[in-house]
Design a protein around this motif. Structure first.
Motif, PDB file in Angstrom:
ATOM      1  N   UNK A 143     -12.577 -85.190   0.392  1.00 35.41           N
ATOM      2  CA  UNK A 143     -11.973 -84.154  -0.435  1.00 35.41           C
ATOM      3  C   UNK A 143     -10.765 -84.632  -1.214  1.00 35.41           C
ATOM      4  N   UNK A 144      -9.993 -85.551  -0.643  1.00 32.18           N
ATOM      5  CA  UNK A 144      -8.710 -85.912  -1.242  1.00 32.18           C
ATOM      6  C   UNK A 144      -8.738 -87.235  -1.975  1.00 32.18           C
ATOM      7  N   UNK A 145      -9.511 -88.207  -1.482  1.00 33.22           N
ATOM      8  CA  UNK A 145      -9.480 -89.544  -2.050  1.00 33.22           C
ATOM      9  C   UNK A 145     -10.633 -89.741  -3.013  1.00 33.22           C
ATOM     10  N   UNK A 146     -10.369 -90.304  -4.205  1.00 35.57           N
ATOM     11  CA  UNK A 146     -11.488 -90.641  -5.082  1.00 35.57           C
ATOM     12  C   UNK A 146     -12.397 -91.630  -4.370  1.00 35.57           C
TER      13      UNK A 146
ATOM     14  N   UNK B  12     -14.277 -94.587 -11.239  1.00 37.64           N
ATOM     15  CA  UNK B  12     -14.488 -94.424 -12.676  1.00 37.64           C
ATOM     16  C   UNK B  12     -15.832 -93.758 -12.944  1.00 37.64           C
ATOM     17  N   UNK B  13     -16.876 -94.188 -12.245  1.00 35.21           N
ATOM     18  CA  UNK B  13     -18.200 -93.582 -12.417  1.00 35.21           C
ATOM     19  C   UNK B  13     -18.171 -92.107 -12.041  1.00 35.21           C
ATOM     20  N   UNK B  14     -17.503 -91.785 -10.942  1.00 36.60           N
ATOM     21  CA  UNK B  14     -17.402 -90.391 -10.530  1.00 36.60           C
ATOM     22  C   UNK B  14     -16.660 -89.566 -11.572  1.00 36.60           C
ATOM     23  N   UNK B  15     -15.606 -90.148 -12.130  1.00 38.30           N
ATOM     24  CA  UNK B  15     -14.810 -89.452 -13.137  1.00 38.30           C
ATOM     25  C   UNK B  15     -15.659 -89.156 -14.379  1.00 38.30           C
ATOM     26  N   UNK B  16     -16.465 -90.119 -14.789  1.00 43.38           N
ATOM     27  CA  UNK B  16     -17.294 -89.939 -15.980  1.00 43.38           C
ATOM     28  C   UNK B  16     -18.387 -88.907 -15.736  1.00 43.38           C
ATOM     29  N   UNK B  17     -19.035 -88.973 -14.566  1.00 43.85           N
ATOM     30  CA  UNK B  17     -20.064 -87.978 -14.261  1.00 43.85           C
ATOM     31  C   UNK B  17     -19.458 -86.581 -14.228  1.00 43.85           C
ATOM     32  N   UNK B  18     -18.280 -86.449 -13.629  1.00 44.64           N
ATOM     33  CA  UNK B  18     -17.617 -85.136 -13.589  1.00 44.64           C
ATOM     34  C   UNK B  18     -17.332 -84.627 -14.993  1.00 44.64           C
TER      35      UNK B  18
ATOM     36  N   UNK C 113     -11.953 -86.249 -24.499  1.00 43.51           N
ATOM     37  CA  UNK C 113     -11.931 -85.998 -23.062  1.00 43.51           C
ATOM     38  C   UNK C 113     -10.844 -86.882 -22.462  1.00 43.51           C
ATOM     39  N   UNK C 114     -10.740 -86.891 -21.153  1.00 48.26           N
ATOM     40  CA  UNK C 114      -9.670 -87.633 -20.483  1.00 48.26           C
ATOM     41  C   UNK C 114     -10.298 -88.555 -19.453  1.00 48.26           C
ATOM     42  N   UNK C 115     -10.364 -89.870 -19.765  1.00 49.80           N
ATOM     43  CA  UNK C 115     -10.994 -90.850 -18.897  1.00 49.80           C
ATOM     44  C   UNK C 115     -10.033 -92.026 -18.690  1.00 49.80           C
ATOM     45  N   UNK C 116      -9.917 -92.464 -17.454  1.00 49.68           N
ATOM     46  CA  UNK C 116      -9.082 -93.624 -17.138  1.00 49.68           C
ATOM     47  C   UNK C 116      -7.663 -93.440 -17.663  1.00 49.68           C
ATOM     48  N   UNK C 117      -7.114 -92.242 -17.504  1.00 51.64           N
ATOM     49  CA  UNK C 117      -5.733 -91.909 -17.870  1.00 51.64           C
ATOM     50  C   UNK C 117      -5.460 -92.057 -19.365  1.00 51.64           C
ATOM     51  N   UNK C 118      -6.443 -91.834 -20.182  1.00 53.49           N
ATOM     52  CA  UNK C 118      -6.236 -91.881 -21.631  1.00 53.49           C
ATOM     53  C   UNK C 118      -7.197 -90.929 -22.332  1.00 53.49           C
TER      54      UNK C 118
ATOM     55  N   UNK D 130     -26.905 -94.633 -11.218  1.00 54.33           N
ATOM     56  CA  UNK D 130     -27.297 -93.232 -11.275  1.00 54.33           C
ATOM     57  C   UNK D 130     -26.481 -92.457 -10.255  1.00 54.33           C
ATOM     58  N   UNK D 131     -25.844 -91.402 -10.683  1.00 55.08           N
ATOM     59  CA  UNK D 131     -25.071 -90.534  -9.796  1.00 55.08           C
ATOM     60  C   UNK D 131     -25.506 -89.091 -10.009  1.00 55.08           C
ATOM     61  N   UNK D 132     -25.851 -88.422  -8.929  1.00 57.13           N
ATOM     62  CA  UNK D 132     -26.201 -86.997  -8.971  1.00 57.13           C
ATOM     63  C   UNK D 132     -27.275 -86.694 -10.009  1.00 57.13           C
ATOM     64  N   UNK D 133     -28.192 -87.640 -10.214  1.00 57.52           N
ATOM     65  CA  UNK D 133     -29.278 -87.423 -11.156  1.00 57.52           C
ATOM     66  C   UNK D 133     -28.965 -87.812 -12.583  1.00 57.52           C
ATOM     67  N   UNK D 134     -27.736 -88.301 -12.836  1.00 54.52           N
ATOM     68  CA  UNK D 134     -27.340 -88.704 -14.185  1.00 54.52           C
ATOM     69  C   UNK D 134     -27.264 -90.229 -14.269  1.00 54.52           C
ATOM     70  N   UNK D 135     -27.917 -90.794 -15.272  1.00 55.80           N
ATOM     71  CA  UNK D 135     -27.876 -92.237 -15.494  1.00 55.80           C
ATOM     72  C   UNK D 135     -26.632 -92.589 -16.309  1.00 55.80           C
TER      73      UNK D 135
END
Length: 264
Positions: free
Chosen positions: A124-127, A133-139, A191-196, A226-231
């Motif tokens: 819940x707390x830690x990326x 980065x992959x999780x951030x992009x999928x989100x 959008x906001x990715x990798x602090x930019x 592939x994460x959560x069905x997204x390539x």
């Protein structure tokens, strides 16, 4: 009294705000000591959890089964975790696993209470340590699919979309329309990715939306995955990183990547 922006600051820390809101919150934090202290406290909690919670990867056989099941689900085959490739197949006496209450109860039953609590806290707390980065992009991709979140500038004209990024993103990405190849340019957004502030070019391929994120960077990029069905397909051109994300097929997604990389 707690600052009225405290909840938005927590959402910013969790990466749950768009680029415009992130910029507003950053300006607010510069002048609000309470919210600045809140961010520092959240960072300390995350750092302590990272130091105090050990990380153990799933066994290769289990991981292969789960990933194979996710691929099947994305393809609409069903929710049974089918047998993985022979190279990673578990021993024959092991029964096929089914996702559901029984499966997760079995997993949880083999973990001690303290270890399970620590694992939940880490989740819940830690990326995720295997690819934040992959999780951030999928989100960001999933968030964009919500109503009114997909496009800031609506246009099929690259000469309209590309100049728009000049005042809204930190990079100037490749923008082109490939409608004749089945990839129709429909617009762009920030959008906001990798602090930019990332530039996102949006394409439509049949019923599928493809987001092409771009941001400045010199760090090593993750592998295609592939994460959560997204390539996700990653590449770099010069000092700009790119990631194309969609639930379309790999062949189609990599076809768009090839077209973008061929643009002069």
């Amino acid at each position: 009294m707690q600052c009225a922006e405290a909840l938005r600051v927590q959402a910013y820390f969790d990466g749950e705000v768009d680029a415009v809101s992130a910029a507003e919150i950053e300006r607010h934090v510069e002048h609000c000591a309470e919210c600045r202290a809140l961010l520092e406290d959240l960072e300390q909690v995350r750092a302590r959890l990272r130091r105090g919670v050990s990380y153990e990867g799933a066994p290769a056989a289990l991981r292969a089964q789960v990933m194979h099941s996710l691929d099947l689900e994305a393809a609409g085959v069903g929710n049974i975790i089918a047998a993985p490739p022979a190279s990673s197949r578990p021993l024959a006496r092991e029964a096929p696993l089914r996702r559901g209450r029984g499966f997760w109860s079995t997993i949880a039953g083999g973990i001690g209470g303290a270890a399970l609590a620590a694992a939940v806290a880490a989740f819940l707390v830690i990326p995720r340590m295997d690819g934040p980065l992959s999780d951030e992009i999928v989100s960001a991709h999933v968030r964009s699919l919500m109503p009114a979140h997909l496009i800031d500038v609506v246009s099929t004209d690259k000469h309209t979309v590309k100049p728009w990024f000049a005042g809204h993103a930190d990079v100037s990405p490749v923008v082109a329309d490939f409608e004749s190849n089945g990839f129709r340019l429909i617009g762009g957004r920030a959008d906001y990715i990798d602090h930019q502030r990332s530039a996102v070019v949006v394409y439509q391929h049949g019923p599928h939306v493809i987001n092409v994120f771009s941001w400045a960077g010199t760090d090593r990029l993750p592998s295609n995955s592939t994460r959560s069905g997204y390539h996700m397909a990653f590449w770099s051109q010069g000092d700009i990183h790119y990631c194309a994300v969609s639930d379309t097929g790999w062949d189609e997604l990599l076809g768009l990547v090839r077209l973008l990389r061929e643009v002069p």
